[in-house]
Design a protein around this motif. Structure first.
Motif, PDB file in Angstrom:
ATOM      1  N   ARG A 191     -60.348  -6.456  16.697  1.00 19.01           N
ATOM      2  CA  ARG A 191     -60.761  -6.496  15.292  1.00 19.01           C
ATOM      3  C   ARG A 191     -60.950  -5.069  14.761  1.00 19.01           C
ATOM      4  O   ARG A 191     -60.602  -4.766  13.630  1.00 19.01           O
ATOM      5  CB  ARG A 191     -62.059  -7.287  15.149  1.00 19.01           C
ATOM      6  N   TYR A 192     -61.483  -4.203  15.617  1.00 19.70           N
ATOM      7  CA  TYR A 192     -61.714  -2.806  15.246  1.00 19.70           C
ATOM      8  C   TYR A 192     -60.421  -2.139  14.781  1.00 19.70           C
ATOM      9  O   TYR A 192     -60.355  -1.572  13.692  1.00 19.70           O
ATOM     10  CB  TYR A 192     -62.307  -2.075  16.457  1.00 19.70           C
ATOM     11  N   PHE A 193     -59.378  -2.234  15.599  1.00 15.02           N
ATOM     12  CA  PHE A 193     -58.124  -1.568  15.248  1.00 15.02           C
ATOM     13  C   PHE A 193     -57.332  -2.321  14.180  1.00 15.02           C
ATOM     14  O   PHE A 193     -56.594  -1.714  13.411  1.00 15.02           O
ATOM     15  CB  PHE A 193     -57.270  -1.328  16.501  1.00 15.02           C
ATOM     16  N   GLN A 194     -57.507  -3.624  14.134  1.00 14.64           N
ATOM     17  CA  GLN A 194     -56.804  -4.387  13.103  1.00 14.64           C
ATOM     18  C   GLN A 194     -57.266  -3.963  11.711  1.00 14.64           C
ATOM     19  O   GLN A 194     -56.457  -3.724  10.812  1.00 14.64           O
ATOM     20  CB  GLN A 194     -57.055  -5.882  13.311  1.00 14.64           C
ATOM     21  N   GLU A 195     -58.590  -3.846  11.559  1.00 19.17           N
ATOM     22  CA  GLU A 195     -59.141  -3.448  10.263  1.00 19.17           C
ATOM     23  C   GLU A 195     -58.850  -1.980   9.960  1.00 19.17           C
ATOM     24  O   GLU A 195     -58.464  -1.628   8.845  1.00 19.17           O
ATOM     25  CB  GLU A 195     -60.657  -3.700  10.249  1.00 19.17           C
ATOM     26  N   LEU A 196     -59.012  -1.124  10.981  1.00 17.19           N
ATOM     27  CA  LEU A 196     -58.777   0.301  10.770  1.00 17.19           C
ATOM     28  C   LEU A 196     -57.313   0.603  10.482  1.00 17.19           C
ATOM     29  O   LEU A 196     -57.002   1.492   9.689  1.00 17.19           O
ATOM     30  CB  LEU A 196     -59.216   1.101  12.003  1.00 17.19           C
ATOM     31  N   MET A 197     -56.427  -0.134  11.123  1.00 16.60           N
ATOM     32  CA  MET A 197     -54.997   0.109  10.925  1.00 16.60           C
ATOM     33  C   MET A 197     -54.612  -0.121   9.471  1.00 16.60           C
ATOM     34  O   MET A 197     -53.836   0.645   8.888  1.00 16.60           O
ATOM     35  CB  MET A 197     -54.192  -0.820  11.854  1.00 16.60           C
ATOM     36  N   LEU A 198     -55.135  -1.174   8.872  1.00 18.96           N
ATOM     37  CA  LEU A 198     -54.852  -1.462   7.464  1.00 18.96           C
ATOM     38  C   LEU A 198     -55.382  -0.342   6.567  1.00 18.96           C
ATOM     39  O   LEU A 198     -54.719   0.104   5.635  1.00 18.96           O
ATOM     40  CB  LEU A 198     -55.466  -2.804   7.060  1.00 18.96           C
ATOM     41  N   ALA A 199     -56.611   0.112   6.872  1.00 19.16           N
ATOM     42  CA  ALA A 199     -57.222   1.176   6.074  1.00 19.16           C
ATOM     43  C   ALA A 199     -56.468   2.498   6.258  1.00 19.16           C
ATOM     44  O   ALA A 199     -56.260   3.246   5.296  1.00 19.16           O
ATOM     45  CB  ALA A 199     -58.688   1.344   6.473  1.00 19.16           C
ATOM     46  N   PHE A 221     -47.167  11.444  22.480  1.00 18.05           N
ATOM     47  CA  PHE A 221     -47.527  10.334  23.351  1.00 18.05           C
ATOM     48  C   PHE A 221     -46.690  10.355  24.629  1.00 18.05           C
ATOM     49  O   PHE A 221     -45.497  10.103  24.601  1.00 18.05           O
ATOM     50  CB  PHE A 221     -47.388   9.009  22.597  1.00 18.05           C
ATOM     51  N   MET A 222     -47.365  10.660  25.739  1.00 15.20           N
ATOM     52  CA  MET A 222     -46.696  10.763  27.029  1.00 15.20           C
ATOM     53  C   MET A 222     -46.610   9.403  27.734  1.00 15.20           C
ATOM     54  O   MET A 222     -45.710   9.150  28.505  1.00 15.20           O
ATOM     55  CB  MET A 222     -47.440  11.758  27.950  1.00 15.20           C
ATOM     56  N   ASN A 223     -47.590   8.560  27.446  1.00 18.14           N
ATOM     57  CA  ASN A 223     -47.638   7.239  28.084  1.00 18.14           C
ATOM     58  C   ASN A 223     -47.998   6.182  27.040  1.00 18.14           C
ATOM     59  O   ASN A 223     -49.157   5.791  26.901  1.00 18.14           O
ATOM     60  CB  ASN A 223     -48.659   7.240  29.227  1.00 18.14           C
ATOM     61  N   PRO A 224     -46.998   5.717  26.281  1.00 15.74           N
ATOM     62  CA  PRO A 224     -47.256   4.744  25.203  1.00 15.74           C
ATOM     63  C   PRO A 224     -47.958   3.472  25.660  1.00 15.74           C
ATOM     64  O   PRO A 224     -48.731   2.887  24.900  1.00 15.74           O
ATOM     65  CB  PRO A 224     -45.844   4.430  24.678  1.00 15.74           C
ATOM     66  N   LEU A 225     -47.723   3.042  26.903  1.00 11.45           N
ATOM     67  CA  LEU A 225     -48.338   1.802  27.377  1.00 11.45           C
ATOM     68  C   LEU A 225     -49.861   1.879  27.363  1.00 11.45           C
ATOM     69  O   LEU A 225     -50.538   0.875  27.179  1.00 11.45           O
ATOM     70  CB  LEU A 225     -47.844   1.458  28.786  1.00 11.45           C
ATOM     71  N   SER A 226     -50.394   3.077  27.561  1.00 11.69           N
ATOM     72  CA  SER A 226     -51.854   3.249  27.512  1.00 11.69           C
ATOM     73  C   SER A 226     -52.385   2.859  26.141  1.00 11.69           C
ATOM     74  O   SER A 226     -53.465   2.269  26.021  1.00 11.69           O
ATOM     75  CB  SER A 226     -52.228   4.712  27.788  1.00 11.69           C
ATOM     76  N   PHE A 227     -51.614   3.169  25.108  1.00 13.64           N
ATOM     77  CA  PHE A 227     -52.063   2.880  23.749  1.00 13.64           C
ATOM     78  C   PHE A 227     -51.804   1.432  23.363  1.00 13.64           C
ATOM     79  O   PHE A 227     -52.498   0.887  22.507  1.00 13.64           O
ATOM     80  CB  PHE A 227     -51.421   3.862  22.768  1.00 13.64           C
ATOM     81  N   GLU A 228     -50.832   0.807  24.012  1.00 17.52           N
ATOM     82  CA  GLU A 228     -50.642  -0.637  23.802  1.00 17.52           C
ATOM     83  C   GLU A 228     -51.904  -1.364  24.267  1.00 17.52           C
ATOM     84  O   GLU A 228     -52.397  -2.274  23.610  1.00 17.52           O
ATOM     85  CB  GLU A 228     -49.435  -1.137  24.613  1.00 17.52           C
ATOM     86  N   SER A 229     -52.443  -0.921  25.411  1.00 17.95           N
ATOM     87  CA  SER A 229     -53.656  -1.522  25.952  1.00 17.95           C
ATOM     88  C   SER A 229     -54.881  -1.131  25.129  1.00 17.95           C
ATOM     89  O   SER A 229     -55.757  -1.953  24.846  1.00 17.95           O
ATOM     90  CB  SER A 229     -53.836  -1.073  27.408  1.00 17.95           C
ATOM     91  N   LEU A 230     -54.922   0.128  24.724  1.00 15.87           N
ATOM     92  CA  LEU A 230     -56.060   0.656  23.971  1.00 15.87           C
ATOM     93  C   LEU A 230     -56.278  -0.077  22.652  1.00 15.87           C
ATOM     94  O   LEU A 230     -57.400  -0.290  22.217  1.00 15.87           O
ATOM     95  CB  LEU A 230     -55.809   2.140  23.699  1.00 15.87           C
ATOM     96  N   SER A 231     -55.198  -0.503  22.029  1.00 17.56           N
ATOM     97  CA  SER A 231     -55.303  -1.146  20.711  1.00 17.56           C
ATOM     98  C   SER A 231     -55.993  -2.514  20.767  1.00 17.56           C
ATOM     99  O   SER A 231     -56.354  -3.067  19.735  1.00 17.56           O
ATOM    100  CB  SER A 231     -53.912  -1.310  20.088  1.00 17.56           C
ATOM    101  N   SER A 232     -56.190  -3.030  21.968  1.00 19.52           N
ATOM    102  CA  SER A 232     -56.870  -4.327  22.090  1.00 19.52           C
ATOM    103  C   SER A 232     -58.370  -4.170  22.346  1.00 19.52           C
ATOM    104  O   SER A 232     -59.086  -5.148  22.478  1.00 19.52           O
ATOM    105  CB  SER A 232     -56.235  -5.146  23.218  1.00 19.52           C
ATOM    106  N   LYS A 233     -58.842  -2.924  22.416  1.00 20.78           N
ATOM    107  CA  LYS A 233     -60.257  -2.679  22.732  1.00 20.78           C
ATOM    108  C   LYS A 233     -61.095  -2.482  21.466  1.00 20.78           C
ATOM    109  O   LYS A 233     -60.641  -1.907  20.494  1.00 20.78           O
ATOM    110  CB  LYS A 233     -60.394  -1.442  23.628  1.00 20.78           C
ATOM    111  N   GLU A 234     -62.333  -2.944  21.543  1.00 22.00           N
ATOM    112  CA  GLU A 234     -63.279  -2.713  20.459  1.00 22.00           C
ATOM    113  C   GLU A 234     -63.847  -1.296  20.580  1.00 22.00           C
ATOM    114  O   GLU A 234     -63.687  -0.635  21.613  1.00 22.00           O
ATOM    115  CB  GLU A 234     -64.412  -3.751  20.506  1.00 22.00           C
TER     116      GLU A 234
END
Length: 198
Positions: A5-13, A66-79
């Protein structure tokens, strides 16, 4: 990709903020100038870092490698309270040299560590979203093309269109369409002024 929810809302903003920086009231592209201003104002924006990180994050637009994009795929699911430290991402993301001084300014603040992780993730998501949006558009176009071919095939069977022979682009010849096609072809040639073959 599943956003918290954190990144979903922030991404729009964040996207809205970038869009706002992109052009002026006359529609002219002024993003480079406005990003420069944003970077110069960073010190004054620091108090907003925790409450409105999307207001500061554009200062770091295009600052991350971004050296390791997969880290950010995982990061985007964290609050927000589950984000790792900025140092722990050292192997996954690097800063462009021009952004190092800004990062030091931010990291000197209590909320700086979380902000840098958030800003990097927002930047990754904005790039990834743009790429995926293009891929989605291409897929939708393909789906529409396939749908149109199916409709064209149905119309052809009714003698309304020429060209597509069924869903797979060929005539299976199981339903006697060969005769209809020959007649349609002969009719068309006759309309063009050719003599009809008997």
């Amino acid at each position: 990709m599943r956003f918290s929810r954190y990144f979903q809302e922030l991404m729009l903003a964040y996207k809205a903020e970038l869009d706002d920086l992109r052009s002026d009231s006359e529609g002219k592209d002024v993003m480079r100038h406005r990003l420069k201003e944003k970077r110069e104002q960073l010190a004054f924006l620091l108090p907003m870092m925790a409450s409105n990180p999307e207001m500061l994050a554009p200062a770091f637009h295009n600052a991350f490698l971004f050296m390791n994009p997969l880290s950010f795929e995982s990061l985007s699911s964290k609050e927000a309270n589950k984000l790792p430290s900025w140092k722990s991402l050292a192997g996954a993301v690097k800063l462009e040299p021009w952004a190092e001084k800004m990062a030091q300014l931010v990291l000197a603040e209590p909320e700086g560590d979380a902000f840098m992780v958030t800003a990097a993730c927002l930047e990754y998501l904005s790039r990834s979203h743009h790429t995926k949006a293009q891929a989605t558009t291409a897929t939708e176009d393909d789906d529409e093309d396939n749908g149109e071919q199916s409709e064209d095939a149905e119309l052809h069977e009714n003698g309304d269109l020429d060209g597509n022979y069924g869903r797979h682009g060929r005539d299976d010849g199981d339903d006697g369409d060969d005769v209809d096609l020959e007649e349609a072809g002969a009719d068309w040639l006759a309309e063009q002024g050719f003599d009809r073959k008997d």
